[in-house]
Motif scaffolding. Sequence first.
Motif, PDB file in Angstrom:
ATOM      1  N   ARG A  90       0.783  -1.259   0.112  1.00 52.07           N
ATOM      2  CA  ARG A  90      -0.050  -0.087  -0.072  1.00 52.07           C
ATOM      3  C   ARG A  90       0.805   1.322   0.066  1.00 52.07           C
ATOM      4  O   ARG A  90       0.908   1.878   0.791  1.00 52.07           O
ATOM      5  CB  ARG A  90      -0.920   0.041   1.150  1.00 52.07           C
ATOM      6  CG  ARG A  90      -1.885  -1.120   1.296  1.00 52.07           C
ATOM      7  CD  ARG A  90      -2.955  -1.157   2.368  1.00 52.07           C
ATOM      8  NE  ARG A  90      -3.673  -2.244   2.476  1.00 52.07           N
ATOM      9  CZ  ARG A  90      -4.479  -3.002   1.395  1.00 52.07           C
ATOM     10  NH1 ARG A  90      -4.985  -2.203   0.673  1.00 52.07           N
ATOM     11  NH2 ARG A  90      -5.199  -3.929   1.908  1.00 52.07           N
ATOM     12  N   LEU A 125      -0.837   4.802   0.623  1.00 51.60           N
ATOM     13  CA  LEU A 125      -1.060   4.892   2.024  1.00 51.60           C
ATOM     14  C   LEU A 125      -0.007   5.276   2.732  1.00 51.60           C
ATOM     15  O   LEU A 125      -0.042   6.232   3.692  1.00 51.60           O
ATOM     16  CB  LEU A 125      -1.865   3.811   2.662  1.00 51.60           C
ATOM     17  CG  LEU A 125      -2.293   3.815   4.034  1.00 51.60           C
ATOM     18  CD1 LEU A 125      -3.356   4.972   4.245  1.00 51.60           C
ATOM     19  CD2 LEU A 125      -3.026   2.643   4.624  1.00 51.60           C
ATOM     20  N   GLU A 144       0.244   8.809   4.891  1.00 48.78           N
ATOM     21  CA  GLU A 144       0.692   8.890   6.291  1.00 48.78           C
ATOM     22  C   GLU A 144       1.738   9.585   6.738  1.00 48.78           C
ATOM     23  O   GLU A 144       1.894  10.353   7.376  1.00 48.78           O
ATOM     24  CB  GLU A 144       0.929   7.317   6.880  1.00 48.78           C
ATOM     25  CG  GLU A 144       1.186   7.436   8.285  1.00 48.78           C
ATOM     26  CD  GLU A 144       2.703   7.487   8.589  1.00 48.78           C
ATOM     27  OE1 GLU A 144       2.974   8.050   9.806  1.00 48.78           O
ATOM     28  OE2 GLU A 144       3.532   7.340   7.664  1.00 48.78           O
ATOM     29  N   ALA A 146      -8.279  -0.112   4.922  1.00 44.27           N
ATOM     30  CA  ALA A 146      -7.365   1.012   4.600  1.00 44.27           C
ATOM     31  C   ALA A 146      -7.904   2.112   4.089  1.00 44.27           C
ATOM     32  O   ALA A 146      -7.537   3.210   4.151  1.00 44.27           O
ATOM     33  CB  ALA A 146      -6.353   0.263   3.274  1.00 44.27           C
ATOM     34  N   ALA A 184      -7.465   5.907   5.397  1.00 43.66           N
ATOM     35  CA  ALA A 184      -7.292   7.164   4.754  1.00 43.66           C
ATOM     36  C   ALA A 184      -8.268   8.148   4.779  1.00 43.66           C
ATOM     37  O   ALA A 184      -8.090   9.447   4.763  1.00 43.66           O
ATOM     38  CB  ALA A 184      -7.296   6.585   3.010  1.00 43.66           C
TER      39      ALA A 184
END
Length: 962
Positions: free
Chosen positions: A389, A392, A396, A445, A449
């Motif tokens: 991912r 993501l 982050e 996930a 987000a």
Amino acid sequence: MTRGCFPRWRLRSIHRLCSSCYYFKAAFGAFPSVKHPKKVLHVDTRYSCHATKPGMLNVHLVPHTHDDVGWLKTVDQYFYGDRNDIQHAGVQYILDSVVDQLLKNPDRRFIYVETAFFYRWWKQQTDDMQNTVKQLVNEGRLEFVNGGWCMSDEATTHYSAVIDQMTMGLRFLNDTFGHCGRPRVAWHIDPFGHAREHASMFAQMGYDGFFFGRLDYQDRNRRMVAREQEMLWRASESLTPPMADLFTGILPNGYNPPEGFCWDQSCDDPPIRDDPDLEDYNVDDVVTRFLHIAHGQALVYKTNHIIMTMGSDFQYENANLWYKNLDKLIRYVNQMQSNGSEVNVLYSTPSCYLQELHRANLTWPLKGDDFFPYADSAHDFWTGYFTSRPALKRYERISNSYLQVHYSNHRQWLSLKSLYTLCLRAMAVAQHHDAVSGTEKQHVANDYARKLANGWAHCQVLVSNTLSSLSGSSAPRVYCEHLNISVCPLTETSKKFSVNVYNPLARPVSWPVRLPVNGTAYRISDSTPLYPPQVVPVSQATAAVRRGRGYAVNELLFQVQAPPLGYSTYSVSLLQNGPPSPQSSPLPRAPKAVQNKFLRVTFDPETGLLSSLSNLETQQTVKLSQNFYWSRFIPVISQFLVSALTPFPCLIPHPLSPSLHQNSVVQEVRQWFSPWVSQVVRLYTDSRALELEWTVGPVPIGDDLGKEVISRLDSSINSSGVFYTDSNGREVLQRRKDYRPTWNLRQSEPIAGNYYPINSRAYIKDDKDQLTVVTDRSQGGGSIQDGSLEIMLHRRLLYDDVRGVGEPLNETSDIYPEGLVVRGRHLLSLSPPATAADTHRPLAQEFSSLPLSQPYWRRFKFSGLQAVLPPAVHLLTVSQWDQDTVLLRLEHQYQASESKEHSQPVTVNLQKLFSTLDVLGVSEMNLSANQWKDEMTRLDWKAESGTHHTGVTNQLSAYSAL
């Protein structure tokens, strides 16, 4: 404030202190005085621990639950018990049930870990229930361990975000329960490998010990034979022992109960049937099996105390099942002592168990490296998740950078504290070991987000209000969150606008800003740029990836100068529409070289690929080629793995057909490798680093093969099978191919078994040259061949890994239904090894604290500092703590011996540091800010001589945090 003030307001030199932060009183205006934490004495936990029996084998039963802050279900679904069709789990019912059962028997104990869940539950309780829980905590019957907002991942997290989430959780426990609620033990029973920097942080937060469940199967087997499953982890080779020493224990069953002794509603093991008048009486069988397990476990541990985790994932929803059987188990096993048994069983907690190990007064094996990579069998390496991912992971990381912006907005914090808290909680949840790690279900996930996006929205209100307050203007402000794909409606349509550039670092920064526009000539006013603004056409790759979300045909490029901890404003005016300026037109053939005053980069005339990199200042040159490769993914290999097959190149057109765009600000070579892989090689005029901006996706799966895509650098550097990676963005560890410092490795996966987490940088070197790659997110990488450094960029898999997720890692979205597209950047630098840190340390810091570019309509300039911090010192945290109190963390960011100039001690004068704060008093705290530094007492441990194995050859130094 009277306590903790330093003479003449000058703090002692910062040199590898790392274990402290400062909590100081500052004058903002007419704020009421703040109540400071009361000074308390260290409280020994012995009063709440059950007595053990000398000369017997004491078995410490630890009732616990492992509650993932999102994994198969979202955080909200787990708390409420929703979507039990996915997994039966409801955290609110666990806490309800456990408290009820603890009240029925004062001997019972329970530990709880995830403050994110406990906070939610606590806010729903009545005053009477809250008082009852406080009493349980005061009596040691309910003990908090770890205490962070979540149990963070250790491979893919950045140290600054880990400190923030730990501080948030520990502060709530401190404010709610006082010193009795302060955890003394770190508890990471589920993360998939363990980072040395995490252990260092835990030590500096005041923890006495650290327990975890997962380690490599070969490492565990060796440690069981050698009885080295409990050790002293020396988590920094530069901090003076025992500052970063942490007692570390490996739990015997991961975090599960011994086989046959699970009594949750989700378990199938039979209960203890103790009525001899009924059928199936089984007490004798249960006791016999338990004694056999206890004696077997004692053979692989060092003392007459062993620990058993009695619980597992989301267990104790009906706590009566567990406690009723545990009560019987303790009673019937201990009754055997009258028949000569030397086994004593008791309810316990990790801190009580740790206390008994300390009382044993033994010496313990010493460990100096980390616990990566982790494999649970010969062909199951958990290393692919270092990259899983990637979008993501980037979101982050920039969210963490964004959050640091709001830390310094003191004046609006009091009135908008709830907005700031939402940002902090979203980031804290994202540190969970099934969040930023990428090991969760897709819908989870998406929820992470979404939470980050909501946090952004709320924090934007905070920033806008702060700017309005500072500038005296309430003009509207626009946040452009898609600049990485050249989308910003304001700059695309406006003939005049202003741009705020915020710099969260404590030193001035010169940074290139790129804004999507449709004009061809612009004027930048209210500034003295070194180079005039330039316009370059939007690349074909960028136009393709936007999918209709913007229509800018050009990018406006100019260099900005941002003051330390402050803002600069640049006014932009359109001068001309029309065709691109001549200096930006692409050259029709592949370039031979691009060059500035620091670097020269050459390209192969036949392939268009990189061929060499030269540092003109040091007169170094290395052969250097770069290409993209992918490897097959087959179903027998875990989703968390790197494929075992040797990677082979993607289909690359020959020639590569690159194009060169150059002007006074930048030279960039645009390369196409395949319809789904492209790259821009970019050299800015004042940069000592070469930028590689890669775009990968949608990864094709029409051949029914999952793919893992890497970027590989092949150089002439004689690396001898050795490369280096950072640990959570801080210290650097040496890695060696097919080698582990603490055991003789039997390598079964030549690629997966040689991949390590890279949080901010990795490098290879020899006696003369060091090639460093700085990453913009956490990724996995390795050096499979001498002189080579590869980093995995993207993964798309078609099979589940049989590790519980129940779905493949096959990311799509509404915008990219055929597969996710990911874009990122790597910075390359070439330096002599002795001075390389002077380049890559600032680069990594800037990549982790990117300036915020924000178009808006007024003019303003501001710096929060009146003095620039020395190059060795990083302003890690400056945030409002209470009404007139600020939490400040400074860190010495250079390791010992890595820089002749910058690894030296540094003195900082706080009174002359800030432009908007008057420092009235200072008090030193531990790293997590939940304890006064002079009151932080930790257990002392003795290490065996000659057991310190490490993969690091040079002495390293950690950071200092004030």
